[in-house]
Design an enzyme around this catalytic site. Structure first.
Site, PDB file in Angstrom:
ATOM      1  N   GLU A  99       0.834  -1.189   0.131  1.00  0.00           N
ATOM      2  CA  GLU A  99       0.019   0.021  -0.019  1.00  0.00           C
ATOM      3  C   GLU A  99       0.777   1.367   0.031  1.00  0.00           C
ATOM      4  O   GLU A  99       1.969   1.123   0.470  1.00  0.00           O
ATOM      5  CB  GLU A  99      -0.715  -0.037   1.163  1.00  0.00           C
ATOM      6  CG  GLU A  99      -2.458  -0.409   1.168  1.00  0.00           C
ATOM      7  CD  GLU A  99      -3.215   0.819   0.271  1.00  0.00           C
ATOM      8  OE1 GLU A  99      -2.515   1.645  -0.311  1.00  0.00           O
ATOM      9  OE2 GLU A  99      -4.093   0.909   0.660  1.00  0.00           O
ATOM     10  N   VAL A 102      -1.328   4.353   4.845  1.00  0.00           N
ATOM     11  CA  VAL A 102      -2.337   3.915   5.800  1.00  0.00           C
ATOM     12  C   VAL A 102      -2.981   5.003   6.456  1.00  0.00           C
ATOM     13  O   VAL A 102      -2.090   5.867   7.114  1.00  0.00           O
ATOM     14  CB  VAL A 102      -1.946   2.739   6.820  1.00  0.00           C
ATOM     15  CG1 VAL A 102      -3.137   2.481   7.429  1.00  0.00           C
ATOM     16  CG2 VAL A 102      -1.570   1.642   5.855  1.00  0.00           C
ATOM     17  N   ASP A 103      -4.172   5.365   6.306  1.00  0.00           N
ATOM     18  CA  ASP A 103      -4.668   6.585   6.912  1.00  0.00           C
ATOM     19  C   ASP A 103      -5.496   6.183   8.128  1.00  0.00           C
ATOM     20  O   ASP A 103      -4.972   5.973   9.384  1.00  0.00           O
ATOM     21  CB  ASP A 103      -5.511   7.524   5.852  1.00  0.00           C
ATOM     22  CG  ASP A 103      -5.992   8.826   6.478  1.00  0.00           C
ATOM     23  OD1 ASP A 103      -5.766   9.134   7.656  1.00  0.00           O
ATOM     24  OD2 ASP A 103      -6.683   9.506   5.637  1.00  0.00           O
ATOM     25  N   THR A 107      -8.982   0.778   4.656  1.00  0.00           N
ATOM     26  CA  THR A 107      -8.688   0.120   3.385  1.00  0.00           C
ATOM     27  C   THR A 107      -7.809  -0.821   3.537  1.00  0.00           C
ATOM     28  O   THR A 107      -8.200  -2.134   3.087  1.00  0.00           O
ATOM     29  CB  THR A 107      -7.861   1.086   2.414  1.00  0.00           C
ATOM     30  OG1 THR A 107      -8.584   2.204   2.150  1.00  0.00           O
ATOM     31  CG2 THR A 107      -7.617   0.341   1.010  1.00  0.00           C
ATOM     32  N   LYS A 131      -0.156   7.428   8.646  1.00  0.00           N
ATOM     33  CA  LYS A 131      -0.693   8.542   9.588  1.00  0.00           C
ATOM     34  C   LYS A 131      -1.237   8.026  10.842  1.00  0.00           C
ATOM     35  O   LYS A 131      -2.113   7.590  11.165  1.00  0.00           O
ATOM     36  CB  LYS A 131      -1.905   9.348   8.849  1.00  0.00           C
ATOM     37  CG  LYS A 131      -1.353   9.899   7.521  1.00  0.00           C
ATOM     38  CD  LYS A 131      -2.732  10.753   7.000  1.00  0.00           C
ATOM     39  CE  LYS A 131      -2.448  11.180   5.604  1.00  0.00           C
ATOM     40  NZ  LYS A 131      -3.558  11.874   5.001  1.00  0.00           N
TER      41      LYS A 131
END
Ligand code: IMP
Ligand code: MG
Length: 178
Positions: A99, A102-103, A107, A131
């Site tokens: 990925e 990653v927030d 997802t 984050k």
């Protein structure tokens, strides 16, 4: 590069050094595992996947999946939708989901769950940035490049409304300015 170029958050040199470290770590961890299937999450992971995969010293193959979790900007809708699944058979294979960022974690959580339905031998995750303060769900990133604050970043595959994906560094933009 112009005067509106995003402010540098993580330099090209720092990214390249960290990607090499991650590749060495992954190569060591999977040394005896046979073929590793790298599953890149389109579109944002394409540059990270390209650099990471070329620095591995183990047998590897590449697959892509596509999801849609946001609109054409930075406002989260919450929903994650699978737009394209892997094409190859990953049954019994070792899978590394790659990925960009990653927030909230929604997802990656969705993707790891979805991948399980393909019955791989194992599933691990790699992300270039995370984050940390934005996490809403608990999700493990096995190979992480950098933790950053809660700001919108672009470059090295990451976009804002499809712009700035091909910057060689990771920069900060403020969506309200653009
Ligand atoms: P999550 O589901 O909230 O963890 O969001 C993950 C996805 O949102 C990433 O794969 C990106 O496509 C997108 N995203 C989140 N934050 C950023 C950012 O700062 N820049 C670019 N894309 C982002
Ligand atoms: Mg993404």
């Amino acid at each position: 590069m112009n005067s509106n170029a995003p402010e540098v958050l993580i330099s090209e040199d720092d990214i390249q050094a960290r990607v090499l470290e991650l590749a060495e770590q992954i190569s060591a961890d999977y040394a005896d595992a046979g073929d590793l299937v790298l599953v890149g999450v389109l579109k944002g992971s394409f540059i990270f996947l390209a650099d990471l995969s070329r620095r591995l010293s183990i047998p590897r193959t590449i697959e892509f999946i596509a999801v849609s979790s946001y609109g054409n900007g930075s406002v989260a809708s919450g929903a994650v939708r699978l737009v394209m699944d892997v094409r190859g058979n990953i049954d019994g294979k070792h899978v590394l989901i790659v990925e960009d960022i990653v927030d909230t974690g929604h997802t990656l959580k969705y993707l790891t769950g979805m991948m399980k339905s393909h019955r791989p031998a194992s599933i691990k995750t790699a992300a270039l940035v995370r984050k940390a303060e934005s996490a809403e769900v608990d999700v493990t990133v096995d190979y992480l490049g950098f933790d950053i604050g809660n700001e919108w970043v672009v470059g090295y595959g990451l976009d804002y409304a499809e712009q700035n994906r091909t910057l060689p560094y990771i920069g900060i933009i403020k969506p309200s300015d653009s």
